[in-house]
Scaffold this motif. Sequence first.
Motif, PDB file in Angstrom:
ATOM      1  N   LEU A  99       0.805  -0.972  -0.165  1.00  0.00           N
ATOM      2  CA  LEU A  99       0.000  -0.066  -0.071  1.00  0.00           C
ATOM      3  C   LEU A  99       0.729   1.297   0.079  1.00  0.00           C
ATOM      4  CD1 LEU A  99      -3.103   0.448   0.317  1.00  0.00           C
ATOM      5  CD2 LEU A  99      -2.591   0.800   2.765  1.00  0.00           C
ATOM      6  N   ASN A 100       0.733   2.087  -1.043  1.00  0.00           N
ATOM      7  CA  ASN A 100       1.370   3.467  -1.172  1.00  0.00           C
ATOM      8  C   ASN A 100       0.677   4.460  -0.303  1.00  0.00           C
ATOM      9  OD1 ASN A 100       3.597   2.351  -2.443  1.00  0.00           O
ATOM     10  ND2 ASN A 100       2.629   2.666  -4.348  1.00  0.00           N
ATOM     11  N   LEU A 101       0.943   5.085   0.525  1.00  0.00           N
ATOM     12  CA  LEU A 101       0.277   6.364   1.304  1.00  0.00           C
ATOM     13  C   LEU A 101       0.579   7.464   1.104  1.00  0.00           C
ATOM     14  CD1 LEU A 101       0.344   4.759   5.122  1.00  0.00           C
ATOM     15  CD2 LEU A 101      -1.278   4.398   3.413  1.00  0.00           C
ATOM     16  N   ASN A 128       1.115  -3.984  10.975  1.00  0.00           N
ATOM     17  CA  ASN A 128       1.481  -5.055  10.151  1.00  0.00           C
ATOM     18  C   ASN A 128       1.144  -5.152   8.828  1.00  0.00           C
ATOM     19  OD1 ASN A 128       2.943  -6.363  12.230  1.00  0.00           O
ATOM     20  ND2 ASN A 128       1.222  -7.103  13.151  1.00  0.00           N
ATOM     21  N   VAL A 129       0.608  -3.732   8.408  1.00  0.00           N
ATOM     22  CA  VAL A 129       0.103  -3.668   7.040  1.00  0.00           C
ATOM     23  C   VAL A 129       1.253  -3.683   5.834  1.00  0.00           C
ATOM     24  CG1 VAL A 129      -1.416  -2.254   5.475  1.00  0.00           C
ATOM     25  CG2 VAL A 129      -2.207  -2.857   7.673  1.00  0.00           C
ATOM     26  N   PRO A 130       1.292  -4.254   4.776  1.00  0.00           N
ATOM     27  CA  PRO A 130       2.475  -4.234   3.945  1.00  0.00           C
ATOM     28  C   PRO A 130       2.323  -2.907   3.414  1.00  0.00           C
ATOM     29  CG  PRO A 130       0.561  -5.565   3.084  1.00  0.00           C
ATOM     30  CD  PRO A 130       0.228  -5.309   4.543  1.00  0.00           C
ATOM     31  N   LEU A 131       3.509  -2.046   3.444  1.00  0.00           N
ATOM     32  CA  LEU A 131       3.639  -0.632   3.143  1.00  0.00           C
ATOM     33  C   LEU A 131       4.498  -0.500   2.050  1.00  0.00           C
ATOM     34  CD1 LEU A 131       3.064   1.494   6.337  1.00  0.00           C
ATOM     35  CD2 LEU A 131       0.998   0.878   4.500  1.00  0.00           C
ATOM     36  N   GLY A 132       4.164   0.230   0.965  1.00  0.00           N
ATOM     37  CA  GLY A 132       5.192   0.599  -0.121  1.00  0.00           C
ATOM     38  C   GLY A 132       5.809   1.906   0.251  1.00  0.00           C
ATOM     39  N   THR A 133       5.761   2.819  -0.445  1.00  0.00           N
ATOM     40  CA  THR A 133       6.149   4.290  -0.398  1.00  0.00           C
ATOM     41  C   THR A 133       5.378   5.033   0.434  1.00  0.00           C
ATOM     42  OG1 THR A 133       7.135   4.116  -2.499  1.00  0.00           O
ATOM     43  CG2 THR A 133       7.040   5.886  -1.447  1.00  0.00           C
ATOM     44  N   ILE A 134       5.985   5.719   1.417  1.00  0.00           N
ATOM     45  CA  ILE A 134       4.849   6.664   1.999  1.00  0.00           C
ATOM     46  C   ILE A 134       5.361   7.992   1.839  1.00  0.00           C
ATOM     47  CG2 ILE A 134       4.335   7.527   4.422  1.00  0.00           C
ATOM     48  CD1 ILE A 134       4.996   4.659   5.601  1.00  0.00           C
ATOM     49  N   TYR A 135       4.374   8.655   1.085  1.00  0.00           N
ATOM     50  CA  TYR A 135       4.768  10.149   0.668  1.00  0.00           C
ATOM     51  C   TYR A 135       4.126  11.074   1.663  1.00  0.00           C
ATOM     52  CZ  TYR A 135       5.190   7.691  -3.962  1.00  0.00           C
ATOM     53  OH  TYR A 135       5.748   7.172  -5.015  1.00  0.00           O
ATOM     54  N   THR A 153       1.388  12.677  -9.747  1.00  0.00           N
ATOM     55  CA  THR A 153       2.524  12.055 -10.360  1.00  0.00           C
ATOM     56  C   THR A 153       2.984  10.574  -9.807  1.00  0.00           C
ATOM     57  OG1 THR A 153       3.710  13.248  -8.922  1.00  0.00           O
ATOM     58  CG2 THR A 153       3.603  14.186 -11.007  1.00  0.00           C
ATOM     59  N   ALA A 154       2.763  10.372  -8.624  1.00  0.00           N
ATOM     60  CA  ALA A 154       2.843   8.980  -8.107  1.00  0.00           C
ATOM     61  C   ALA A 154       1.770   8.100  -8.047  1.00  0.00           C
ATOM     62  CB  ALA A 154       3.357   9.285  -6.649  1.00  0.00           C
ATOM     63  N   SER A 155       1.987   6.699  -7.568  1.00  0.00           N
ATOM     64  CA  SER A 155       1.116   5.842  -7.645  1.00  0.00           C
ATOM     65  C   SER A 155       0.546   5.729  -6.034  1.00  0.00           C
ATOM     66  CB  SER A 155       1.461   4.682  -8.304  1.00  0.00           C
ATOM     67  OG  SER A 155       0.622   3.454  -7.973  1.00  0.00           O
ATOM     68  N   ILE A 156      -0.387   6.370  -5.893  1.00  0.00           N
ATOM     69  CA  ILE A 156      -0.968   6.306  -4.404  1.00  0.00           C
ATOM     70  C   ILE A 156      -2.215   5.457  -4.187  1.00  0.00           C
ATOM     71  CG2 ILE A 156      -1.510   7.925  -2.420  1.00  0.00           C
ATOM     72  CD1 ILE A 156       0.515   9.867  -3.681  1.00  0.00           C
TER      73      ILE A 156
END
Lengths: 127, 148
Positions: free
Chosen positions: A9-11, A32-39, A53-56
Amino acid sequence: MRDGSDKRLNLLIVDDSVLMRALVRRAASLSNVPLGTIYEAGNGEEALRLLETASIDAVFTDLNMPVMTGFELLEVIGRDERWRNLLRVVISAGTSAAPGTGSFGVTRFVEKPFRPEAIRDALASLL
Amino acid sequence: MLPDTVVDVADQAFFAWAERRDGLDLSELARGSDAAPAALRWLGARVEFTGAIAGSLEVLLTADLADELGVVMMGETAGHDLPEAQLKDVAGEMANILCGALLRRAGHEFRLKPPETCVAATPSSADGYTLFLVNDRPLLVRSSVQQE
């Protein structure tokens, strides 16, 4: 995330307070949630630029911010088809009008002050 | 209602311990501090609210308390000196969260404006404020409601 894939998940955390963004980031990282990038963004305008611009996958936003408020941000998001599936969580002390956020497609409302578990629960509810 | 709210907000938002302390002399508190004089600068923050009632809530706290609370929020190690903008950020969030929690607890409909922060003059006394100790450092809080 809702299709059961192992995608992370990208936040996007939107708050004019650097400290609150750090606190939400830490709380999210401890879940414990699988996170990707945090913006991070300091107001609604910056958030929209990142969304362009980002995949969120999910936005955690304060409401009470200068330049562009969380209400205004949610309104813009709600009007744009590109962000139809964007998960929306409000984290705010700034209003009693949590029910009013329903019209903005808000999935969850977290009141400040919050315990880290509240962020974990909000993230889990998005899965 | 204010004392309970301050205790809860200090605990939940700032991971700090707070208690109301009536009758304490601010100058005694300052003299008893082992902090450097520069750390005894005071910061102020004020939040206005509208809704069922309108008014404002104001906090005053020392820069060393703001630094301690901010370091914990940032998840950094103790002893790190935060820049002034982040110290003001702590003061603003303290006022913002306190005001929202207090109004919610009172059952009022409300909307807050973004907090205004400043470096404040050292208060000569706690008159007009409610005095709390947060991690043994002073926090002054006062609220006012506009008359119709």
